[in-house]
Design an enzyme around this catalytic site. Sequence first.
Site, PDB file in Angstrom:
ATOM      1  N   ASP A   1     -62.363  95.709 -41.887  1.00  0.00           N
ATOM      2  CA  ASP A   1     -60.844  95.727 -41.814  1.00  0.00           C
ATOM      3  C   ASP A   1     -60.415  96.894 -40.721  1.00  0.00           C
ATOM      4  O   ASP A   1     -59.095  96.802 -40.481  1.00  0.00           O
ATOM      5  CB  ASP A   1     -60.381  95.933 -43.190  1.00  0.00           C
ATOM      6  CG  ASP A   1     -58.835  95.535 -43.543  1.00  0.00           C
ATOM      7  OD1 ASP A   1     -58.377  94.855 -42.694  1.00  0.00           O
ATOM      8  OD2 ASP A   1     -58.323  96.481 -44.071  1.00  0.00           O
TER       9      ASP A   1
ATOM     10  N   LYS B   1     -54.583 100.887 -46.262  1.00  0.00           N
ATOM     11  CA  LYS B   1     -53.422 100.799 -45.104  1.00  0.00           C
ATOM     12  C   LYS B   1     -52.666 101.839 -44.834  1.00  0.00           C
ATOM     13  O   LYS B   1     -52.468 102.381 -43.960  1.00  0.00           O
ATOM     14  CB  LYS B   1     -52.635  99.432 -45.211  1.00  0.00           C
ATOM     15  CG  LYS B   1     -53.594  98.105 -45.624  1.00  0.00           C
ATOM     16  CD  LYS B   1     -54.198  97.856 -44.337  1.00  0.00           C
ATOM     17  CE  LYS B   1     -55.025  96.643 -44.147  1.00  0.00           C
ATOM     18  NZ  LYS B   1     -55.589  95.435 -44.340  1.00  0.00           N
TER      19      LYS B   1
ATOM     20  N   ARG C   1     -49.177  92.375 -49.982  1.00  0.00           N
ATOM     21  CA  ARG C   1     -48.273  93.400 -49.319  1.00  0.00           C
ATOM     22  C   ARG C   1     -46.747  93.104 -49.250  1.00  0.00           C
ATOM     23  O   ARG C   1     -46.380  91.931 -48.969  1.00  0.00           O
ATOM     24  CB  ARG C   1     -48.809  93.791 -48.096  1.00  0.00           C
ATOM     25  CG  ARG C   1     -49.913  94.904 -48.195  1.00  0.00           C
ATOM     26  CD  ARG C   1     -50.356  95.357 -46.629  1.00  0.00           C
ATOM     27  NE  ARG C   1     -50.954  94.289 -46.063  1.00  0.00           N
ATOM     28  CZ  ARG C   1     -50.403  93.514 -44.725  1.00  0.00           C
ATOM     29  NH1 ARG C   1     -49.028  93.860 -44.680  1.00  0.00           N
ATOM     30  NH2 ARG C   1     -51.141  92.659 -44.420  1.00  0.00           N
TER      31      ARG C   1
ATOM     32  N   GLY D   1     -53.050  96.570 -51.108  1.00  0.00           N
ATOM     33  CA  GLY D   1     -52.582  97.207 -49.760  1.00  0.00           C
ATOM     34  C   GLY D   1     -51.364  98.227 -49.986  1.00  0.00           C
ATOM     35  O   GLY D   1     -51.075  98.746 -49.212  1.00  0.00           O
TER      36      GLY D   1
ATOM     37  N   TYR E   1     -50.493  96.087 -56.219  1.00  0.00           N
ATOM     38  CA  TYR E   1     -51.461  95.197 -55.575  1.00  0.00           C
ATOM     39  C   TYR E   1     -52.388  96.343 -54.301  1.00  0.00           C
ATOM     40  O   TYR E   1     -51.524  97.193 -53.851  1.00  0.00           O
ATOM     41  CB  TYR E   1     -50.532  94.207 -54.398  1.00  0.00           C
ATOM     42  CG  TYR E   1     -51.363  93.627 -53.401  1.00  0.00           C
ATOM     43  CD1 TYR E   1     -52.206  92.836 -53.833  1.00  0.00           C
ATOM     44  CD2 TYR E   1     -51.106  93.943 -52.235  1.00  0.00           C
ATOM     45  CE1 TYR E   1     -53.144  92.086 -52.720  1.00  0.00           C
ATOM     46  CE2 TYR E   1     -51.858  93.594 -51.195  1.00  0.00           C
ATOM     47  CZ  TYR E   1     -53.036  92.671 -51.503  1.00  0.00           C
ATOM     48  OH  TYR E   1     -53.682  92.052 -50.423  1.00  0.00           O
TER      49      TYR E   1
ATOM     50  N   ARG F   1     -58.460  87.881 -53.908  1.00  0.00           N
ATOM     51  CA  ARG F   1     -59.129  88.938 -53.431  1.00  0.00           C
ATOM     52  C   ARG F   1     -60.334  89.364 -54.148  1.00  0.00           C
ATOM     53  O   ARG F   1     -60.245  89.303 -55.229  1.00  0.00           O
ATOM     54  CB  ARG F   1     -58.099  90.466 -53.145  1.00  0.00           C
ATOM     55  CG  ARG F   1     -57.135  90.228 -52.221  1.00  0.00           C
ATOM     56  CD  ARG F   1     -57.536  90.377 -50.646  1.00  0.00           C
ATOM     57  NE  ARG F   1     -56.494  90.035 -49.954  1.00  0.00           N
ATOM     58  CZ  ARG F   1     -56.434  90.384 -48.668  1.00  0.00           C
ATOM     59  NH1 ARG F   1     -57.349  90.890 -47.830  1.00  0.00           N
ATOM     60  NH2 ARG F   1     -55.445  89.819 -47.836  1.00  0.00           N
TER      61      ARG F   1
ATOM     62  N   HIS G   1     -56.610  98.307 -36.856  1.00  0.00           N
ATOM     63  CA  HIS G   1     -56.905  96.973 -37.824  1.00  0.00           C
ATOM     64  C   HIS G   1     -57.951  96.150 -37.285  1.00  0.00           C
ATOM     65  O   HIS G   1     -57.807  95.109 -36.937  1.00  0.00           O
ATOM     66  CB  HIS G   1     -55.562  96.460 -38.272  1.00  0.00           C
ATOM     67  CG  HIS G   1     -55.606  95.580 -39.004  1.00  0.00           C
ATOM     68  ND1 HIS G   1     -54.927  94.578 -39.276  1.00  0.00           N
ATOM     69  CD2 HIS G   1     -56.363  95.539 -40.423  1.00  0.00           C
ATOM     70  CE1 HIS G   1     -54.961  93.859 -40.487  1.00  0.00           C
ATOM     71  NE2 HIS G   1     -55.893  94.439 -41.014  1.00  0.00           N
TER      72      HIS G   1
ATOM     73  N   SER H   1     -54.179  90.107 -40.891  1.00  0.00           N
ATOM     74  CA  SER H   1     -54.791  89.816 -42.285  1.00  0.00           C
ATOM     75  C   SER H   1     -54.803  88.411 -42.368  1.00  0.00           C
ATOM     76  O   SER H   1     -54.070  87.616 -42.106  1.00  0.00           O
ATOM     77  CB  SER H   1     -53.710  90.417 -43.150  1.00  0.00           C
ATOM     78  OG  SER H   1     -53.554  91.764 -43.062  1.00  0.00           O
ATOM     79  N   ALA H   2     -55.993  88.038 -42.876  1.00  0.00           N
ATOM     80  CA  ALA H   2     -56.306  86.593 -43.371  1.00  0.00           C
ATOM     81  C   ALA H   2     -56.451  85.746 -42.053  1.00  0.00           C
ATOM     82  O   ALA H   2     -56.266  84.760 -42.358  1.00  0.00           O
ATOM     83  CB  ALA H   2     -55.417  86.249 -44.492  1.00  0.00           C
ATOM     84  N   CYS H   3     -57.016  86.323 -41.257  1.00  0.00           N
ATOM     85  CA  CYS H   3     -57.341  85.594 -40.024  1.00  0.00           C
ATOM     86  C   CYS H   3     -58.852  85.551 -39.652  1.00  0.00           C
ATOM     87  O   CYS H   3     -59.342  85.210 -38.502  1.00  0.00           O
ATOM     88  CB  CYS H   3     -56.650  86.091 -38.816  1.00  0.00           C
ATOM     89  SG  CYS H   3     -54.832  85.660 -38.849  1.00  0.00           S
ATOM     90  N   GLY H   4     -59.923  85.988 -40.496  1.00  0.00           N
ATOM     91  CA  GLY H   4     -61.155  85.806 -40.532  1.00  0.00           C
ATOM     92  C   GLY H   4     -61.981  87.059 -40.047  1.00  0.00           C
ATOM     93  O   GLY H   4     -63.173  86.899 -39.420  1.00  0.00           O
ATOM     94  N   LYS H   5     -61.489  88.277 -40.353  1.00  0.00           N
ATOM     95  CA  LYS H   5     -62.109  89.432 -39.913  1.00  0.00           C
ATOM     96  C   LYS H   5     -63.435  89.573 -40.474  1.00  0.00           C
ATOM     97  O   LYS H   5     -64.344  89.733 -39.833  1.00  0.00           O
ATOM     98  CB  LYS H   5     -61.182  90.724 -39.963  1.00  0.00           C
ATOM     99  CG  LYS H   5     -60.234  91.165 -38.718  1.00  0.00           C
ATOM    100  CD  LYS H   5     -59.986  92.250 -38.667  1.00  0.00           C
ATOM    101  CE  LYS H   5     -59.083  92.874 -40.073  1.00  0.00           C
ATOM    102  NZ  LYS H   5     -58.028  92.121 -40.293  1.00  0.00           N
TER     103      LYS H   5
HETATM  104  O1  SAT Z   1     -53.269  95.017 -47.050  1.00  0.00           O
HETATM  105  S1  SAT Z   1     -54.454  94.882 -47.774  1.00  0.00           S
HETATM  106  O2  SAT Z   1     -55.202  95.717 -47.914  1.00  0.00           O
HETATM  107  O3  SAT Z   1     -54.127  94.450 -49.171  1.00  0.00           O
HETATM  108  C1  SAT Z   1     -55.300  93.387 -47.126  1.00  0.00           C
HETATM  109  C2  SAT Z   1     -54.545  92.990 -45.642  1.00  0.00           C
HETATM  110  O4  SAT Z   1     -53.495  92.478 -45.779  1.00  0.00           O
HETATM  111  O5  SAT Z   1     -55.236  93.147 -44.896  1.00  0.00           O
HETATM  112 MN    MN Z   2     -56.431  94.216 -43.172  1.00  0.00          MN
END
Ligand code: SAT
Ligand code: MN
Length: 585
Positions: free
Chosen positions: A276, A207, A70, A200, A198, A368, A227, A249-253
């Site tokens: 997400d 998003k 993003r 997002g 991309y 991804r 989120h 984002s990218a913290c393990g959800k």
């Molecule tokens: O924004 S994305 O859906 O591409 C992924 C993220 O950053 O959570």
């Molecule tokens: Mn996300």
Amino acid sequence: MGTPNAYVRSWVEECAKLLRPDHVVWCDGSDEERRRLTTEMLLQRELIPLNADRHPGSYLRRSSPNDTARTEKKTFICCPNRDDAGPTNNWMAPEEAKRKLTAVSDGAMKGRTMYVIPFVMGPSGSPFRKVGVQVTDSRYVVISMRVMTRMGAAAWDDLGDSDDFIRCFHATVELKDDQKFICHFPQERLIWSTGSDYGGNALLGKKCLSLRIASSMGRQEGWLAEHMLIMGVESPHGGTQYLAAAFPSACGKTNLAMLVPPAALNGYRIWTVGDDIAWLRPGPDGRLWAVNPEAGLFGVVPGTNQRTNPVAMETIARDTVFTNTALRPDGTAWWEGHDDPPPKEALDWKGLPWTPASTTPAAHPNSRFTAPLRQCPALSSKWEDPQGVPLDAILFGGRRAHTEPLVYETFDWIHGVFTGASTASEVTAAAQDHVVGTARRDPMAMLPFCGYNMGDYFNHWLSIGRKLSRPPKIFRVNWFRKGSDDQFLWPGFGENLRVLVWILERCSGRALSQTTPLGEVPAPDSLPLRGLDLSRDAVKALLAVDSAEWRGELAALREYFAIFGDRLPSAFLREMDALAARLGT
Ligand code: SAT
Ligand code: MN
């Protein structure tokens, strides 16, 4: 073809007039359509087939190297009044944005095909659901939207002859920074995105619609777009409790939403509802109900393996699109943190030769997977329940090496909202304009996704609480605290269930706590730690609240919250004073 809906037809005509595509294709979401588009993409090398035995039905897709995450600095909220976008969003006046976007989009689909994608976010028949229509010239976007949303004719049936749909305009244009705009017009329920394909930035149901536009709709209609992952925890004592958790984002959800219980806690089962996004609505019973608007997973690949997330590994074992992973000579995908050791040779995410001696990663750190949620073996039977699931707990978390305890319970809804709003987290590779690893405030993990002034958003959270006679309890968690040796103190992944069990036992009034200035942390021996090799000192360090450190944190918070001026809830000022008093200042 498509729909007789006059509003849709006239908007699509308007788009076509500006973009001037050679062809317009109305998508129906069918499998036949997916196969046709996939074949075209394979012929044009937009997709690379993966080893059919090891990855049935799966493909690799390589992005343009400057379009892999993003782009927050190119993301705008375009409402008439700058103050309504607030201090945390980029703002552009709607007329100016339209002028720029019109110039960028003019003739941008000449020689290309414009696809029209009807889709629904949310379970069909749910009062939560929203219909969107996206135009795009990217086949990658079409096949991804088919996985991530409920795409196809059902959306036309749902819409009928109404104009209540979100207009999602996407044109690839040139993947260059000066062509890149991700603009949101909440007043018109319009999204206009150019210059990126991309996820997002281009899968506009995600998003852009389900968070930025939906948050603004939710404010008007009395609900929240968040989120958050949603999961059910079934206990061996009977019953399933649900929780939602917000992490940047990218913290393990995704890992948390699918965790596999450690042996010491067997008898527990985890049921994934979403990984997400959550839409939250007060129910007639005074509880908060959650649905996942999405139908697919768009998860971070690096670090995913049989130990960290076996459920995800099973989910992506077939019919998956991998974006920007490495490719091994046998046609299989590889990434940093894969179960297999680094291959002796491979092609990296750019398609260039790579060996273990290379100084750059083989897979992009934000590579991804895109896979249907239906493939998840832990999928909750309630994931498509039109009413959603009732929440017992909400968790807010970030990635903090210091300061934040492993877990604490907030004192009440207002304190919980204040605590969620205070969250800070170290930056990850999911957005491309920040220094990875530096901490930044990320209220409710919504900093890049709130479609209006965050001061108003905090007030909206407080007003939702007033409608709940049985609100979920709010907790703060931090899996990422480090010791003096700079090593993580907590093992994370499946072991996180131990913290969830304490949380859910607090919700049913069973687990003991002890009061700190921040909130209630687990009383000694109340976290279920049996079978875990963790010293008493480590547990103490994980739960420690350092008042001196927190006085500094509070000073920084006061400074941060001041940016919201008179839009900041006065309750937050009272919370800061109360925290100061508890910290002994
Ligand atoms: O924004 S994305 O859906 O591409 C992924 C993220 O950053 O959570
Ligand atoms: Mn996300």
